[in-house]
Design a protein around this motif. Structure first.
Motif, PDB file in Angstrom:
ATOM      1  N   VAL A 118     -18.166  10.124   3.609  1.00 21.45           N
ATOM      2  CA  VAL A 118     -19.391   9.472   2.576  1.00 21.45           C
ATOM      3  C   VAL A 118     -18.895  10.795   0.916  1.00 21.45           C
ATOM      4  CG1 VAL A 118     -21.426  10.501   0.925  1.00 21.45           C
ATOM      5  CG2 VAL A 118     -21.529  10.220   3.956  1.00 21.45           C
ATOM      6  N   GLY A 119     -17.459  11.354   1.678  1.00 18.73           N
ATOM      7  CA  GLY A 119     -17.455  12.635  -0.027  1.00 18.73           C
ATOM      8  C   GLY A 119     -15.936  11.037   0.015  1.00 18.73           C
ATOM      9  N   PHE A 120     -15.232  11.501   1.177  1.00 20.28           N
ATOM     10  CA  PHE A 120     -13.757  10.267   1.278  1.00 20.28           C
ATOM     11  C   PHE A 120     -14.809   9.045   0.293  1.00 20.28           C
ATOM     12  CE2 PHE A 120     -11.414  13.292   4.480  1.00 20.28           C
ATOM     13  CZ  PHE A 120     -11.163  14.243   4.028  1.00 20.28           C
ATOM     14  N   GLU A 121     -15.683   8.240   0.571  1.00 26.55           N
ATOM     15  CA  GLU A 121     -15.884   6.517   0.135  1.00 26.55           C
ATOM     16  C   GLU A 121     -15.486   6.743  -1.268  1.00 26.55           C
ATOM     17  OE1 GLU A 121     -19.201   6.107   2.674  1.00 26.55           O
ATOM     18  OE2 GLU A 121     -18.297   5.164   3.737  1.00 26.55           O
ATOM     19  N   LYS A 122     -16.239   8.195  -1.813  1.00 21.84           N
ATOM     20  CA  LYS A 122     -16.519   8.018  -3.390  1.00 21.84           C
ATOM     21  C   LYS A 122     -15.231   8.437  -4.166  1.00 21.84           C
ATOM     22  CE  LYS A 122     -21.109   9.935  -2.977  1.00 21.84           C
ATOM     23  NZ  LYS A 122     -21.774   9.214  -4.014  1.00 21.84           N
ATOM     24  N   ALA A 123     -14.121   8.984  -3.600  1.00 19.23           N
ATOM     25  CA  ALA A 123     -13.357   9.496  -3.981  1.00 19.23           C
ATOM     26  C   ALA A 123     -12.199   8.552  -3.941  1.00 19.23           C
ATOM     27  CB  ALA A 123     -11.863  10.622  -2.931  1.00 19.23           C
ATOM     28  N   ILE A 124     -12.389   7.330  -2.587  1.00 18.34           N
ATOM     29  CA  ILE A 124     -11.943   6.473  -3.385  1.00 18.34           C
ATOM     30  C   ILE A 124     -12.201   5.241  -4.527  1.00 18.34           C
ATOM     31  CG2 ILE A 124     -11.346   4.093  -1.387  1.00 18.34           C
ATOM     32  CD1 ILE A 124     -11.807   5.584   1.105  1.00 18.34           C
ATOM     33  N   LYS A 125     -13.492   4.877  -4.192  1.00 17.37           N
ATOM     34  CA  LYS A 125     -13.975   4.132  -5.374  1.00 17.37           C
ATOM     35  C   LYS A 125     -14.144   4.550  -6.313  1.00 17.37           C
ATOM     36  CE  LYS A 125     -19.076   2.418  -6.474  1.00 17.37           C
ATOM     37  NZ  LYS A 125     -20.618   2.191  -5.793  1.00 17.37           N
ATOM     38  N   LYS A 126     -13.835   5.767  -7.119  1.00 17.28           N
ATOM     39  CA  LYS A 126     -13.767   6.724  -7.492  1.00 17.28           C
ATOM     40  C   LYS A 126     -12.398   6.760  -8.872  1.00 17.28           C
ATOM     41  CE  LYS A 126     -18.148   8.388  -8.252  1.00 17.28           C
ATOM     42  NZ  LYS A 126     -18.928   9.415  -9.325  1.00 17.28           N
ATOM     43  N   LYS A 127     -11.528   5.953  -7.643  1.00 19.36           N
ATOM     44  CA  LYS A 127      -9.753   5.905  -7.260  1.00 19.36           C
ATOM     45  C   LYS A 127      -9.513   7.476  -7.690  1.00 19.36           C
ATOM     46  CE  LYS A 127     -10.267   1.833  -8.996  1.00 19.36           C
ATOM     47  NZ  LYS A 127      -9.852   0.114 -10.056  1.00 19.36           N
ATOM     48  N   LEU A 152      -8.322  20.655   4.750  1.00 21.76           N
ATOM     49  CA  LEU A 152      -7.118  19.188   4.621  1.00 21.76           C
ATOM     50  C   LEU A 152      -7.315  18.664   2.731  1.00 21.76           C
ATOM     51  CD1 LEU A 152      -9.145  16.887   6.633  1.00 21.76           C
ATOM     52  CD2 LEU A 152      -7.668  18.486   7.107  1.00 21.76           C
ATOM     53  N   GLY A 153      -5.297  18.056   2.769  1.00 26.04           N
ATOM     54  CA  GLY A 153      -5.440  17.787   1.548  1.00 26.04           C
ATOM     55  C   GLY A 153      -5.012  16.272   1.638  1.00 26.04           C
ATOM     56  N   ILE A 154      -5.567  15.357   1.243  1.00 23.68           N
ATOM     57  CA  ILE A 154      -4.869  14.065   2.476  1.00 23.68           C
ATOM     58  C   ILE A 154      -4.644  13.171   0.416  1.00 23.68           C
ATOM     59  CG2 ILE A 154      -5.423  12.516   3.365  1.00 23.68           C
ATOM     60  CD1 ILE A 154      -7.436  13.382   4.417  1.00 23.68           C
ATOM     61  N   LYS A 155      -4.296  12.490   0.066  1.00 22.08           N
ATOM     62  CA  LYS A 155      -3.248  11.388  -0.301  1.00 22.08           C
ATOM     63  C   LYS A 155      -4.388  10.095  -0.255  1.00 22.08           C
ATOM     64  CE  LYS A 155       1.381  12.096  -2.126  1.00 22.08           C
ATOM     65  NZ  LYS A 155       2.352  11.528  -2.137  1.00 22.08           N
ATOM     66  N   VAL A 156      -5.318   9.818  -1.813  1.00 23.01           N
ATOM     67  CA  VAL A 156      -6.336   8.816  -1.316  1.00 23.01           C
ATOM     68  C   VAL A 156      -5.506   7.340  -0.635  1.00 23.01           C
ATOM     69  CG1 VAL A 156      -8.082   7.197  -2.169  1.00 23.01           C
ATOM     70  CG2 VAL A 156      -7.651   9.964  -2.574  1.00 23.01           C
ATOM     71  N   SER A 157      -4.147   7.420  -1.039  1.00 22.26           N
ATOM     72  CA  SER A 157      -3.625   6.074  -0.616  1.00 22.26           C
ATOM     73  C   SER A 157      -3.971   5.836   0.759  1.00 22.26           C
ATOM     74  CB  SER A 157      -2.398   5.926  -1.282  1.00 22.26           C
ATOM     75  OG  SER A 157      -1.544   6.912  -0.444  1.00 22.26           O
ATOM     76  N   ILE A 158      -4.046   7.029   1.785  1.00 29.03           N
ATOM     77  CA  ILE A 158      -3.778   6.817   2.989  1.00 29.03           C
ATOM     78  C   ILE A 158      -5.174   6.840   3.490  1.00 29.03           C
ATOM     79  CG2 ILE A 158      -4.093   9.490   4.451  1.00 29.03           C
ATOM     80  CD1 ILE A 158      -1.183   9.057   5.808  1.00 29.03           C
ATOM     81  N   LEU A 159      -5.590   7.020   3.290  1.00 31.31           N
ATOM     82  CA  LEU A 159      -7.396   6.712   3.571  1.00 31.31           C
ATOM     83  C   LEU A 159      -7.797   5.430   3.471  1.00 31.31           C
ATOM     84  CD1 LEU A 159      -9.643   9.394   1.520  1.00 31.31           C
ATOM     85  CD2 LEU A 159      -8.476   9.768   3.888  1.00 31.31           C
ATOM     86  N   ARG A 160      -7.421   4.419   2.354  1.00 27.52           N
ATOM     87  CA  ARG A 160      -7.523   3.645   2.476  1.00 27.52           C
ATOM     88  C   ARG A 160      -7.223   2.789   3.182  1.00 27.52           C
ATOM     89  NH1 ARG A 160      -5.829   4.031  -3.172  1.00 27.52           N
ATOM     90  NH2 ARG A 160      -7.003   4.295  -4.718  1.00 27.52           N
TER      91      ARG A 160
END
Length: 237
Positions: free
Chosen positions: A75-84, A163-171
């Motif tokens: 849920v948090g990751f989705e927020k990180a993606i949505k808010k760029k 964990l530390g992740i670039k959001v580009s990889i989560l997409r």
């Protein structure tokens, strides 16, 4: 002119009311843009408790039903993606992860070659010795299975949730395929390793001054079958 990197921290919360305020306070000593606190239908009302603190860069989501640590984190990751956001960190709310280690992750994630970092307690003999024996054995077994499935024999501490992740990889990941329970960290690693082999493990402190919700004796066998399922996926990939 340098480009400002937008960073955020996701904290899944369940029965961590006594520790969470210090965790958030320690994060705010760093230059982090946003903290996403995900209350996983916590019986201690952690989210409501933290809302009363009125912390400016803290965004709180209170889930109507318990999704598990993986579900809450996603849920948090989705927020990180949505808010760029550019980089997202995930740490636990019970104090076992020291936010002071975040800059060590950030140092590598600023490198274009590194897109995913995991914490490890196995690089340092002193930190490794702090891990209870039964947990250490379970960790070694699960790590070995992940090494096979991820085709990466440099991994040392796959159950670690820092964990530390670039959001580009989560997409690139279908969140619906990832386990929502305590297998989350290993399953996420597996999914990422399907297209990203350059995983960086960051030495972190070992902290056990909390009561964990995880019983190592109850997870090794079911986790074995989940690893077996992932192994079959790799065979037919």
């Amino acid at each position: 002119m340098s480009i400002k990197i937008k960073t955020c921290v996701v904290i899944p919360c369940f029965k961590v009311r006594n520790q969470i305020e210090k965790v958030v306070s320690d994060i705010n000593k760093l230059k982090i843009t946003k903290i996403f606190l995900i209350d996983d239908n916590c019986p201690e009302n952690t989210g409501k408790f933290m809302k009363s603190k009125k912390i400016k860069n803290l965004e709180i989501t209170i889930l109507k039903k318990n999704l598990g640590v993986g579900g809450a984190t996603l849920v948090g990751f989705e927020k990180a993606i949505k808010k760029k956001f550019d980089i997202v960190f995930k740490i636990d709310g019970d104090g076992q992860h020291d936010p002071k280690d975040i800059p060590k992750f950030l140092k590598y994630l600023k490198d274009n070659k590194i897109k995913f970092c995991k914490g490890t307690r196995f690089y340092n003999k002193r930190e490794r010795s702090k891990i209870p024996f039964i947990r250490k054995i379970g960790n070694i077994l699960l790590t070995y299975m992940s090494r096979i499935n991820c085709r990466n024999f440099d991994l040392n501490d796959v159950v670690n949730g820092f964990l530390g992740i670039k959001v580009s990889i989560l997409r690139k990941i279908d969140f619906k395929l990832i386990s929502k329970d305590f297998f989350f960290e290993e399953d996420l690693l597996f999914r990422i390793c399907m297209f990203e082999k350059n995983i960086k493990e960051i030495p972190i402190k070992t902290v056990y001054n909390y009561k964990s919700n995880l019983n190592p004796l109850k997870i090794v066998v079911p986790f074995f079958f989940k690893h077996l399922k992932n192994f079959i996926i790799i065979l037919f990939k």
